[in-house]
Design an enzyme around this catalytic site. Structure first.
Site, PDB file in Angstrom:
ATOM      1  N   ALA A  65       1.608  29.668  88.609  1.00 15.10           N
ATOM      2  CA  ALA A  65       2.952  29.530  88.064  1.00 15.10           C
ATOM      3  C   ALA A  65       2.937  30.181  86.691  1.00 15.10           C
ATOM      4  O   ALA A  65       1.886  30.272  86.053  1.00 15.10           O
ATOM      5  CB  ALA A  65       3.299  28.051  87.948  1.00 15.10           C
ATOM      6  N   GLY A 110      -0.465  28.023  91.413  1.00 15.40           N
ATOM      7  CA  GLY A 110       0.660  28.264  92.323  1.00 15.40           C
ATOM      8  C   GLY A 110       0.404  29.394  93.308  1.00 15.40           C
ATOM      9  O   GLY A 110       1.012  29.434  94.381  1.00 15.40           O
ATOM     10  N   GLU A 113      -1.481  27.791  95.999  1.00 15.35           N
ATOM     11  CA  GLU A 113      -0.519  26.936  96.718  1.00 15.35           C
ATOM     12  C   GLU A 113       0.405  27.764  97.614  1.00 15.35           C
ATOM     13  O   GLU A 113       0.730  27.359  98.729  1.00 15.35           O
ATOM     14  CB  GLU A 113       0.294  26.125  95.703  1.00 15.35           C
ATOM     15  CG  GLU A 113      -0.554  25.079  94.992  1.00 15.35           C
ATOM     16  CD  GLU A 113       0.177  24.408  93.848  1.00 15.35           C
ATOM     17  OE1 GLU A 113       0.524  25.100  92.867  1.00 15.35           O
ATOM     18  OE2 GLU A 113       0.413  23.196  93.929  1.00 15.35           O
TER      19      GLU A 113
HETATM   20  N1  COA Z   1       1.253  32.643  83.778  1.00 15.13           N
HETATM   21  C1  COA Z   1       1.727  33.528  82.882  1.00 15.13           C
HETATM   22  N2  COA Z   1       1.097  34.652  82.552  1.00 15.13           N
HETATM   23  C2  COA Z   1      -0.077  34.892  83.159  1.00 15.13           C
HETATM   24  C3  COA Z   1      -0.640  34.023  84.094  1.00 15.13           C
HETATM   25  C4  COA Z   1       0.088  32.851  84.395  1.00 15.13           C
HETATM   26  N3  COA Z   1      -0.355  31.962  85.311  1.00 15.13           N
HETATM   27  N4  COA Z   1      -1.824  34.527  84.513  1.00 15.13           N
HETATM   28  C5  COA Z   1      -1.990  35.692  83.855  1.00 15.13           C
HETATM   29  N5  COA Z   1      -0.953  35.910  83.022  1.00 15.13           N
HETATM   30  C6  COA Z   1      -0.716  37.066  82.127  1.00 15.13           C
HETATM   31  C7  COA Z   1      -1.584  36.994  80.879  1.00 15.13           C
HETATM   32  O1  COA Z   1      -0.982  36.155  79.918  1.00 15.13           O
HETATM   33  C8  COA Z   1      -1.604  38.445  80.487  1.00 15.13           C
HETATM   34  O2  COA Z   1      -0.381  38.774  79.881  1.00 15.13           O
HETATM   35  P1  COA Z   1      -0.358  39.658  78.500  1.00 15.13           P
HETATM   36  O3  COA Z   1      -1.022  40.946  78.891  1.00 15.13           O
HETATM   37  O4  COA Z   1       1.097  39.798  78.193  1.00 15.13           O
HETATM   38  O5  COA Z   1      -1.141  38.893  77.500  1.00 15.13           O
HETATM   39  C9  COA Z   1      -1.651  39.174  81.809  1.00 15.13           C
HETATM   40  O6  COA Z   1      -1.138  38.250  82.774  1.00 15.13           O
HETATM   41  C10 COA Z   1      -3.043  39.583  82.255  1.00 15.13           C
HETATM   42  O7  COA Z   1      -3.875  38.419  82.269  1.00 15.13           O
HETATM   43  P2  COA Z   1      -5.261  38.305  81.481  1.00 15.13           P
HETATM   44  O8  COA Z   1      -5.527  36.854  81.210  1.00 15.13           O
HETATM   45  O9  COA Z   1      -5.255  39.220  80.302  1.00 15.13           O
HETATM   46  O10 COA Z   1      -6.250  38.879  82.575  1.00 15.13           O
HETATM   47  P3  COA Z   1      -7.810  38.543  82.732  1.00 15.13           P
HETATM   48  O11 COA Z   1      -8.325  39.541  83.716  1.00 15.13           O
HETATM   49  O12 COA Z   1      -8.461  38.483  81.395  1.00 15.13           O
HETATM   50  O13 COA Z   1      -7.872  37.081  83.365  1.00 15.13           O
HETATM   51  C11 COA Z   1      -7.226  35.324  84.879  1.00 15.13           C
HETATM   52  C12 COA Z   1      -7.384  36.849  84.658  1.00 15.13           C
HETATM   53  C13 COA Z   1      -6.513  35.161  86.211  1.00 15.13           C
HETATM   54  C14 COA Z   1      -8.584  34.663  84.938  1.00 15.13           C
HETATM   55  C15 COA Z   1      -6.376  34.734  83.736  1.00 15.13           C
HETATM   56  O14 COA Z   1      -5.196  35.499  83.587  1.00 15.13           O
HETATM   57  C16 COA Z   1      -5.970  33.313  83.944  1.00 15.13           C
HETATM   58  O15 COA Z   1      -6.778  32.407  83.787  1.00 15.13           O
HETATM   59  N6  COA Z   1      -4.677  33.052  84.281  1.00 15.13           N
HETATM   60  C17 COA Z   1      -4.118  31.749  84.417  1.00 15.13           C
HETATM   61  C18 COA Z   1      -4.594  31.089  85.689  1.00 15.13           C
HETATM   62  C19 COA Z   1      -4.038  29.678  85.781  1.00 15.13           C
HETATM   63  O16 COA Z   1      -4.374  28.805  85.027  1.00 15.13           O
HETATM   64  N7  COA Z   1      -3.161  29.469  86.765  1.00 15.13           N
HETATM   65  C20 COA Z   1      -2.573  28.197  87.013  1.00 15.13           C
HETATM   66  C21 COA Z   1      -1.278  28.075  86.310  1.00 15.13           C
HETATM   67  S1  COA Z   1      -0.547  26.477  86.572  1.00 15.13           S
END
Ligand code: COA
Length: 258
Positions: A65, A110, A113
């Site tokens: 999400a 999400g 999910e």
């Molecule tokens: N919601 C909003 N933005 C998200 C997102 C999310 N769930 N997951 C990734 N993004 C965004 C990041 O903020 C980033 O945006 P920016 O470039 O404007 O800063 C962009 O997507 C790229 O993500 P980034 O974190 O830089 O990539 P990464 O390769 O370093 O890491 C993940 C990848 C998937 C490990 C990491 O993005 C992450 O942990 N995301 C959240 C996962 C999560 O907790 N999901 C459950 C949500 S309830």
């Protein structure tokens, strides 16, 4: 047609691509609006026989999400958000046409999910699954605590839910979370091959199978009774007459969905 989805209909297969690659396809309000519009289209367009849901780019299916929409929510707003997510994913799960997740990278929160709400899942070898909500002081809100237990059993699901541990495609397959693992390049082609076989079967019988199998997890329904009901309904269809006649005549059945 959609703000956040790409769509393509080819040979009866409707491919929906969640298209926010710069945010790893995170599910914001607009994605939910579009997913609901897409489900309306899937149910009403007779040319659509089956559906693939995938993510844009090679890095993520859906990374969760959209966390940026969470910060300002109060308790009631959060509950309304979870309800909308659950209702949308229930529409996917209960759709009368097969919906398969082609998981092409991160399927977190999400995203996991969403994949679990689909009828089954195929993953590319770089896919990663997880419910990392406890990292954020949260829990899954779009059905994840329920469907993960249903799909992989309570012990492993509990571990993944409370540790935020991510698993790769190989482990997801071992756990039964995904049916097949492919290379990144062949994911969509492989998924289409499976759906083209499914598309040659009787659509109303497929819809009945989905309904009956979903009843296992619906306390308001008796699945065995529903199975009898749906079995009986098949006998009112032209496709059942065609299927049984074609078998006897030793020819391939041609189904019309009637
Ligand atoms: N919601 C909003 N933005 C998200 C997102 C999310 N769930 N997951 C990734 N993004 C965004 C990041 O903020 C980033 O945006 P920016 O470039 O404007 O800063 C962009 O997507 C790229 O993500 P980034 O974190 O830089 O990539 P990464 O390769 O370093 O890491 C993940 C990848 C998937 C490990 C990491 O993005 C992450 O942990 N995301 C959240 C996962 C999560 O907790 N999901 C459950 C949500 S309830």
């Amino acid at each position: 047609m959609y703000q956040t989805l790409l769509s393509n209909l080819e040979n009866g297969i409707y491919t929906i691509t969640i298209n926010r690659p710069d945010k790893l396809n995170a599910l914001n309000k607009n994605v939910f609006t579009d997913l609901n519009a897409a489900i309306d289209e899937i149910e009403s367009n007779n040319e659509i026989r089956s559906v693939i849901i995938t993510g844009s780019g090679t890095k993520a299916f859906v990374a969760g999400a959209d966390i940026s929409e969470f910060n300002a929510l109060n308790k009631d707003e959060a509950k309304a958000l979870a309800k909308r997510g659950q209702d949308t994913f229930a529409r996917i799960e209960n759709c009368s046409k097969p919906i398969v997740a082609a998981v092409n990278g991160f399927a977190l929160g999400g995203g996991c999910e969403l994949a679990m709400a689909c009828h089954f899942r195929i993953a590319s070898e770089n896919a990663k699954f997880g419910q990392p909500e406890v990292n954020l002081g949260l829990i899954p809100g779009y059905g994840g605590t329920q469907r993960l237990v249903q799909l992989i059993g309570k012990g492993k699901a509990m571990e993944l839910l409370i540790s935020a541990h991510m698993i790769d495609a190989k482990e997801a397959k071992e756990l039964g979370l995904v049916n097949y693992v492919t290379t990144t390049e062949t994911l969509i082609e492989h998924t289409k091959q499976i759906l083209s076989v499914i598309n040659s079967k009787a659509p109303l019988a497929i819809a009945s199978c989905i309904k009956a199998a979903n009843a296992v997890f619906d306390e308001s329904k008796n699945g065995f009774t529903l199975e009898i009901e749906e079995f009986g309904n098949c006998f009112d269809t032209a496709d059942m007459k065609e299927g049984t006649t074609a078998f006897i005549e030793k020819r391939k059945a041609v189904f019309t969905g009637k």
